[in-house]
Write a protein that holds these residues in place. Sequence first.
Motif, PDB file in Angstrom:
ATOM      1  N   LEU A  91       0.818  -1.217   0.000  1.00  0.00           N
ATOM      2  CA  LEU A  91       0.000   0.000   0.000  1.00  0.00           C
ATOM      3  C   LEU A  91       0.855   1.271   0.000  1.00  0.00           C
ATOM      4  CD1 LEU A  91      -2.724  -1.177   2.502  1.00  0.00           C
ATOM      5  CD2 LEU A  91      -3.012  -0.819   0.042  1.00  0.00           C
ATOM      6  N   ALA A  92       2.019   1.218   0.611  1.00  0.00           N
ATOM      7  CA  ALA A  92       2.881   2.399   0.712  1.00  0.00           C
ATOM      8  C   ALA A  92       3.819   2.560  -0.477  1.00  0.00           C
ATOM      9  CB  ALA A  92       3.705   2.323   1.997  1.00  0.00           C
ATOM     10  N   ALA A  93       3.966   1.523  -1.270  1.00  0.00           N
ATOM     11  CA  ALA A  93       4.966   1.523  -2.341  1.00  0.00           C
ATOM     12  C   ALA A  93       4.650   2.531  -3.434  1.00  0.00           C
ATOM     13  CB  ALA A  93       5.076   0.138  -2.950  1.00  0.00           C
ATOM     14  N   ARG A  94       5.695   3.107  -3.930  1.00  0.00           N
ATOM     15  CA  ARG A  94       5.606   4.002  -5.087  1.00  0.00           C
ATOM     16  C   ARG A  94       6.282   3.361  -6.294  1.00  0.00           C
ATOM     17  NH1 ARG A  94       1.888   6.400  -2.830  1.00  0.00           N
ATOM     18  NH2 ARG A  94       2.278   8.052  -1.349  1.00  0.00           N
ATOM     19  N   HIS A  95       6.633   2.092  -6.139  1.00  0.00           N
ATOM     20  CA  HIS A  95       7.347   1.364  -7.185  1.00  0.00           C
ATOM     21  C   HIS A  95       6.510   0.168  -7.629  1.00  0.00           C
ATOM     22  CE1 HIS A  95      10.829   3.731  -6.107  1.00  0.00           C
ATOM     23  NE2 HIS A  95      10.648   3.384  -4.842  1.00  0.00           N
ATOM     24  N   SER A  96       6.972  -0.494  -8.651  1.00  0.00           N
ATOM     25  CA  SER A  96       6.276  -1.685  -9.129  1.00  0.00           C
ATOM     26  C   SER A  96       6.378  -2.794  -8.090  1.00  0.00           C
ATOM     27  CB  SER A  96       6.906  -2.153 -10.441  1.00  0.00           C
ATOM     28  OG  SER A  96       8.217  -2.645 -10.201  1.00  0.00           O
ATOM     29  N   LEU A  97       5.513  -3.776  -8.231  1.00  0.00           N
ATOM     30  CA  LEU A  97       5.586  -4.918  -7.337  1.00  0.00           C
ATOM     31  C   LEU A  97       6.909  -5.659  -7.507  1.00  0.00           C
ATOM     32  CD1 LEU A  97       1.930  -6.296  -7.590  1.00  0.00           C
ATOM     33  CD2 LEU A  97       2.940  -4.917  -5.764  1.00  0.00           C
ATOM     34  N   ALA A  98       7.414  -5.714  -8.724  1.00  0.00           N
ATOM     35  CA  ALA A  98       8.714  -6.354  -8.962  1.00  0.00           C
ATOM     36  C   ALA A  98       9.814  -5.632  -8.198  1.00  0.00           C
ATOM     37  CB  ALA A  98       9.026  -6.393 -10.452  1.00  0.00           C
ATOM     38  N   ASP A 114     -11.381 -12.205 -14.988  1.00  0.00           N
ATOM     39  CA  ASP A 114     -10.112 -12.451 -15.655  1.00  0.00           C
ATOM     40  C   ASP A 114      -9.207 -11.259 -15.407  1.00  0.00           C
ATOM     41  OD1 ASP A 114     -10.814 -14.931 -16.735  1.00  0.00           O
ATOM     42  OD2 ASP A 114     -11.775 -13.989 -18.462  1.00  0.00           O
ATOM     43  N   VAL A 115      -7.957 -11.541 -15.080  1.00  0.00           N
ATOM     44  CA  VAL A 115      -6.988 -10.486 -14.797  1.00  0.00           C
ATOM     45  C   VAL A 115      -5.970 -10.452 -15.919  1.00  0.00           C
ATOM     46  CG1 VAL A 115      -5.197  -9.724 -13.186  1.00  0.00           C
ATOM     47  CG2 VAL A 115      -7.293 -10.761 -12.321  1.00  0.00           C
ATOM     48  N   ASP A 116      -5.678  -9.260 -16.418  1.00  0.00           N
ATOM     49  CA  ASP A 116      -4.645  -9.076 -17.423  1.00  0.00           C
ATOM     50  C   ASP A 116      -3.295  -9.134 -16.712  1.00  0.00           C
ATOM     51  OD1 ASP A 116      -2.807  -8.208 -19.283  1.00  0.00           O
ATOM     52  OD2 ASP A 116      -3.964  -6.465 -19.911  1.00  0.00           O
ATOM     53  N   PRO A 117      -2.510 -10.194 -16.918  1.00  0.00           N
ATOM     54  CA  PRO A 117      -1.233 -10.316 -16.220  1.00  0.00           C
ATOM     55  C   PRO A 117      -0.290  -9.138 -16.469  1.00  0.00           C
ATOM     56  CG  PRO A 117      -1.804 -12.382 -17.276  1.00  0.00           C
ATOM     57  CD  PRO A 117      -2.794 -11.350 -17.750  1.00  0.00           C
ATOM     58  N   GLY A 118      -0.477  -8.449 -17.573  1.00  0.00           N
ATOM     59  CA  GLY A 118       0.359  -7.286 -17.865  1.00  0.00           C
ATOM     60  C   GLY A 118       0.113  -6.119 -16.930  1.00  0.00           C
ATOM     61  N   LEU A 119      -1.033  -6.125 -16.244  1.00  0.00           N
ATOM     62  CA  LEU A 119      -1.357  -5.034 -15.316  1.00  0.00           C
ATOM     63  C   LEU A 119      -1.012  -5.357 -13.875  1.00  0.00           C
ATOM     64  CD1 LEU A 119      -4.853  -3.969 -16.686  1.00  0.00           C
ATOM     65  CD2 LEU A 119      -2.645  -2.885 -17.106  1.00  0.00           C
ATOM     66  N   VAL A 120      -0.603  -6.576 -13.623  1.00  0.00           N
ATOM     67  CA  VAL A 120      -0.395  -7.005 -12.249  1.00  0.00           C
ATOM     68  C   VAL A 120       0.797  -6.322 -11.604  1.00  0.00           C
ATOM     69  CG1 VAL A 120       0.136  -9.003 -10.794  1.00  0.00           C
ATOM     70  CG2 VAL A 120      -1.535  -9.209 -12.628  1.00  0.00           C
ATOM     71  N   ASP A 121       1.820  -5.977 -12.343  1.00  0.00           N
ATOM     72  CA  ASP A 121       3.023  -5.438 -11.721  1.00  0.00           C
ATOM     73  C   ASP A 121       2.832  -4.036 -11.157  1.00  0.00           C
ATOM     74  OD1 ASP A 121       5.730  -5.916 -10.940  1.00  0.00           O
ATOM     75  OD2 ASP A 121       6.290  -4.386 -12.409  1.00  0.00           O
ATOM     76  N   ASP A 122       1.882  -3.301 -11.649  1.00  0.00           N
ATOM     77  CA  ASP A 122       1.601  -1.968 -11.124  1.00  0.00           C
ATOM     78  C   ASP A 122       0.357  -2.072 -10.250  1.00  0.00           C
ATOM     79  OD1 ASP A 122       0.156   0.631 -11.057  1.00  0.00           O
ATOM     80  OD2 ASP A 122       1.939   1.293 -12.138  1.00  0.00           O
ATOM     81  N   PHE A 123       0.525  -1.899  -8.949  1.00  0.00           N
ATOM     82  CA  PHE A 123      -0.580  -2.143  -8.014  1.00  0.00           C
ATOM     83  C   PHE A 123      -1.770  -1.226  -8.276  1.00  0.00           C
ATOM     84  CE2 PHE A 123      -2.692  -1.791  -3.831  1.00  0.00           C
ATOM     85  CZ  PHE A 123      -3.089  -3.113  -3.713  1.00  0.00           C
ATOM     86  N   ALA A 124      -1.524   0.039  -8.540  1.00  0.00           N
ATOM     87  CA  ALA A 124      -2.636   0.970  -8.788  1.00  0.00           C
ATOM     88  C   ALA A 124      -3.434   0.544 -10.017  1.00  0.00           C
ATOM     89  CB  ALA A 124      -2.108   2.393  -8.952  1.00  0.00           C
ATOM     90  N   ASN A 125      -2.749   0.121 -11.076  1.00  0.00           N
ATOM     91  CA  ASN A 125      -3.452  -0.352 -12.272  1.00  0.00           C
ATOM     92  C   ASN A 125      -4.208  -1.642 -11.993  1.00  0.00           C
ATOM     93  OD1 ASN A 125      -2.648   1.767 -13.880  1.00  0.00           O
ATOM     94  ND2 ASN A 125      -0.949   0.662 -14.804  1.00  0.00           N
ATOM     95  N   LEU A 126      -3.619  -2.504 -11.183  1.00  0.00           N
ATOM     96  CA  LEU A 126      -4.286  -3.750 -10.825  1.00  0.00           C
ATOM     97  C   LEU A 126      -5.596  -3.473 -10.093  1.00  0.00           C
ATOM     98  CD1 LEU A 126      -4.400  -6.841 -10.491  1.00  0.00           C
ATOM     99  CD2 LEU A 126      -3.028  -6.549  -8.420  1.00  0.00           C
ATOM    100  N   VAL A 127      -5.552  -2.580  -9.126  1.00  0.00           N
ATOM    101  CA  VAL A 127      -6.762  -2.233  -8.372  1.00  0.00           C
ATOM    102  C   VAL A 127      -7.817  -1.662  -9.314  1.00  0.00           C
ATOM    103  CG1 VAL A 127      -7.715  -0.735  -6.573  1.00  0.00           C
ATOM    104  CG2 VAL A 127      -5.511  -1.879  -6.203  1.00  0.00           C
ATOM    105  N   ALA A 128      -7.407  -0.750 -10.179  1.00  0.00           N
ATOM    106  CA  ALA A 128      -8.351  -0.137 -11.116  1.00  0.00           C
ATOM    107  C   ALA A 128      -8.939  -1.171 -12.067  1.00  0.00           C
ATOM    108  CB  ALA A 128      -7.659   0.981 -11.887  1.00  0.00           C
ATOM    109  N   ASP A 129      -8.110  -2.088 -12.544  1.00  0.00           N
ATOM    110  CA  ASP A 129      -8.575  -3.116 -13.482  1.00  0.00           C
ATOM    111  C   ASP A 129      -9.591  -4.037 -12.812  1.00  0.00           C
ATOM    112  OD1 ASP A 129      -8.442  -4.594 -16.023  1.00  0.00           O
ATOM    113  OD2 ASP A 129      -7.432  -6.134 -14.853  1.00  0.00           O
TER     114      ASP A 129
END
Length: 81
Positions: A30-37, A60-75
């Motif tokens: 939650l605090a990260a400003r970086h990618s999950l990787a 269905d989750v787009d695996p390409g969006l998983v590394d960016d947490f904010a995009n993952l939440v939005a997706d």
Amino acid sequence: MNIVQDPLENRLAVMVAAATDDQISADDVLAARHSLAALGVTSLSLIRLVDAIEDEFGVDVDPGLVDDFANLVADVAGRLR
């Protein structure tokens, strides 16, 4: 863990922690400003995360969006509407 106004964001952060066997905490996600990787989430953990999200939310989750947490939440939020 910090209380987050968005329960989905909070739940997904907990799921990231579980996918990494708690090597990365939900608070760190939650605090990260970086990618999950950049936090240290491995490709195996990402696969576990995608599977868990798809099982729990039935989307269905787009695996390409998983590394960016904010995009993952939005997706995921967009797919639940």
